[in-house]
Write a protein that holds these residues in place. Structure first.
Motif, short mmCIF file in Angstrom:
data_model
loop_
_atom_site.label_atom_id
_atom_site.label_comp_id
_atom_site.label_asym_id
_atom_site.label_seq_id
_atom_site.Cartn_x
_atom_site.Cartn_y
_atom_site.Cartn_z
N ILE A 172 0.84 -1.09 0.15
CA ILE A 172 -0.07 -0.01 0.00
C ILE A 172 0.89 1.25 0.02
CG2 ILE A 172 -1.68 1.23 1.26
CD1 ILE A 172 -2.71 -1.26 2.52
N ALA A 173 1.01 2.04 -0.98
CA ALA A 173 1.45 3.23 -1.11
C ALA A 173 1.10 4.39 -0.28
CB ALA A 173 1.52 3.65 -2.77
N ILE A 174 1.91 5.08 0.63
CA ILE A 174 1.19 6.24 1.40
C ILE A 174 2.24 7.23 0.79
CG2 ILE A 174 1.26 7.11 3.55
CD1 ILE A 174 -0.30 4.60 3.66
N GLY A 175 1.48 8.05 0.55
CA GLY A 175 1.84 9.56 -0.07
C GLY A 175 1.48 10.62 0.61
N ALA A 176 2.15 11.83 0.70
CA ALA A 176 1.61 13.23 1.13
C ALA A 176 2.68 14.09 1.17
CB ALA A 176 1.12 12.91 2.49
N THR A 177 2.13 15.31 1.11
CA THR A 177 3.10 16.48 1.31
C THR A 177 2.57 16.93 2.88
OG1 THR A 177 3.07 17.03 -0.99
CG2 THR A 177 3.66 18.85 0.63
N ILE A 178 3.49 17.06 3.71
CA ILE A 178 3.41 17.56 5.08
C ILE A 178 4.21 18.87 5.28
CG2 ILE A 178 3.70 16.70 7.42
CD1 ILE A 178 4.28 14.13 4.94
N ARG A 179 3.22 19.85 5.93
CA ARG A 179 3.92 20.99 6.33
C ARG A 179 4.16 20.94 7.79
NH1 ARG A 179 4.35 24.50 2.34
NH2 ARG A 179 2.76 24.29 0.55
N VAL A 180 5.41 20.90 8.24
CA VAL A 180 5.85 20.73 9.66
C VAL A 180 6.63 21.68 10.26
CG1 VAL A 180 7.69 19.25 8.81
CG2 VAL A 180 6.82 18.73 10.89
N GLN A 181 6.53 21.91 11.54
CA GLN A 181 7.59 23.03 12.00
C GLN A 181 8.93 22.49 12.01
OE1 GLN A 181 6.39 23.33 16.26
NE2 GLN A 181 8.19 24.57 16.56
N LYS A 182 9.79 23.65 11.52
CA LYS A 182 11.11 23.37 11.32
C LYS A 182 11.82 22.50 12.37
CE LYS A 182 12.78 27.61 12.57
NZ LYS A 182 13.60 29.08 12.01
N GLU A 183 11.35 22.60 13.42
CA GLU A 183 12.34 22.13 14.46
C GLU A 183 11.90 20.47 14.46
OE1 GLU A 183 12.25 26.31 15.43
OE2 GLU A 183 10.53 24.87 15.08
N TYR A 184 10.95 20.19 13.83
CA TYR A 184 10.32 18.88 13.83
C TYR A 184 10.70 18.04 12.47
CZ TYR A 184 8.11 19.19 18.23
OH TYR A 184 7.79 19.27 19.64
N ASN A 185 11.24 18.83 11.61
CA ASN A 185 11.39 18.28 10.34
C ASN A 185 13.01 17.74 10.23
OD1 ASN A 185 11.46 17.55 7.71
ND2 ASN A 185 11.50 19.61 6.85
N THR A 186 12.97 16.59 10.84
CA THR A 186 14.51 15.96 11.03
C THR A 186 14.29 14.45 10.71
OG1 THR A 186 13.66 15.33 13.53
CG2 THR A 186 14.76 17.31 13.31
N ALA A 187 15.35 14.04 10.42
CA ALA A 187 15.41 12.33 10.23
C ALA A 187 14.84 11.59 11.39
CB ALA A 187 16.77 12.05 9.92
N ALA A 188 15.25 12.03 12.54
CA ALA A 188 14.69 11.20 13.89
C ALA A 188 13.01 11.18 13.71
CB ALA A 188 15.10 11.71 14.90
N PHE A 189 12.48 12.20 13.44
CA PHE A 189 11.04 12.55 13.37
C PHE A 189 10.61 11.63 12.34
CE2 PHE A 189 7.01 14.66 12.40
CZ PHE A 189 6.26 14.75 13.72
N GLN A 190 10.93 11.71 11.25
CA GLN A 190 10.64 11.21 9.97
C GLN A 190 10.70 9.56 10.15
OE1 GLN A 190 12.51 12.79 6.49
NE2 GLN A 190 11.80 14.83 7.35
N ALA A 191 11.81 9.16 10.77
CA ALA A 191 11.97 7.58 11.14
C ALA A 191 10.98 7.36 12.29
CB ALA A 191 13.36 7.56 11.61
N GLN A 192 10.48 8.10 13.08
CA GLN A 192 9.43 7.66 13.94
C GLN A 192 8.08 7.49 13.17
OE1 GLN A 192 9.54 10.88 16.81
NE2 GLN A 192 10.66 9.80 18.31
N VAL A 193 7.96 8.11 12.41
CA VAL A 193 6.74 8.11 11.45
C VAL A 193 6.73 6.67 10.59
CG1 VAL A 193 5.36 9.29 9.60
CG2 VAL A 193 6.16 10.36 11.38
N SER A 194 7.88 6.47 10.06
CA SER A 194 8.08 5.37 9.38
C SER A 194 7.73 4.07 10.38
CB SER A 194 9.45 5.10 8.86
OG SER A 194 9.52 6.09 7.73
N ALA A 195 8.54 4.16 11.44
CA ALA A 195 8.13 3.10 12.48
C ALA A 195 6.69 2.77 12.87
CB ALA A 195 9.29 3.21 13.71
N ASP A 196 6.05 3.98 12.94
CA ASP A 196 4.61 3.87 13.28
C ASP A 196 3.91 2.98 12.37
OD1 ASP A 196 5.07 5.37 15.62
OD2 ASP A 196 4.34 7.37 14.79
N TYR A 197 4.24 3.25 11.12
CA TYR A 197 3.51 2.58 9.91
C TYR A 197 3.84 1.12 9.84
CZ TYR A 197 1.19 6.54 7.87
OH TYR A 197 0.53 7.61 7.36
#
Length: 105
Positions: free
Chosen positions: A12-37
């Motif tokens: 299942i392809a998940i796609g989106a454009t996400i506007r995020v506060q710059k302090e949260y636009n980090t590899a760690a935050f993105q990895a947490q989202v991936s781990a949640d999926y």
């Protein structure tokens, strides 16, 4: 006697454009989202019983989960896919491929 069987993956392809506060636009935050999926996929029973679907709304909630109740972490999610619930056959389990575009605001 228990019967063991293997399940077939349904990508299942998940796609989106996400506007995020710059302090949260980090590899760690993105990895947490991936781990949640990945955790959601692992917890989904074969065939997504009892409904037999992976809910589009639930998939979007997973994306915004890390923001919690803070309205200033993720400001907006646009162009989210899939566009509808995804049906699973009785022998399938979901796996997710993520194409997420993160934009700092």
């Amino acid at each position: 006697m228990a019967v063991a069987s293997s399940a077939a993956n349904l990508e299942i392809a998940i796609g989106a454009t996400i506007r995020v506060q710059k302090e949260y636009n980090t590899a760690a935050f993105q990895a947490q989202v991936s781990a949640d999926y990945a955790a959601f996929a692992a917890a989904t029973p074969i065939g997504a019983e009892p409904l037999g679907i992976v809910s589009r709304e639930r998939l979007m909630q997973i994306l915004t989960f890390r923001a919690g109740l803070n309205p200033s972490v993720i400001y907006d999610v646009a162009d989210f896919t899939p566009a509808a619930d995804v049906a699973l056959a009785y022998y399938q389990v979901p796996i997710f491929t993520l194409t997420l575009t993160w934009i700092s605001t």
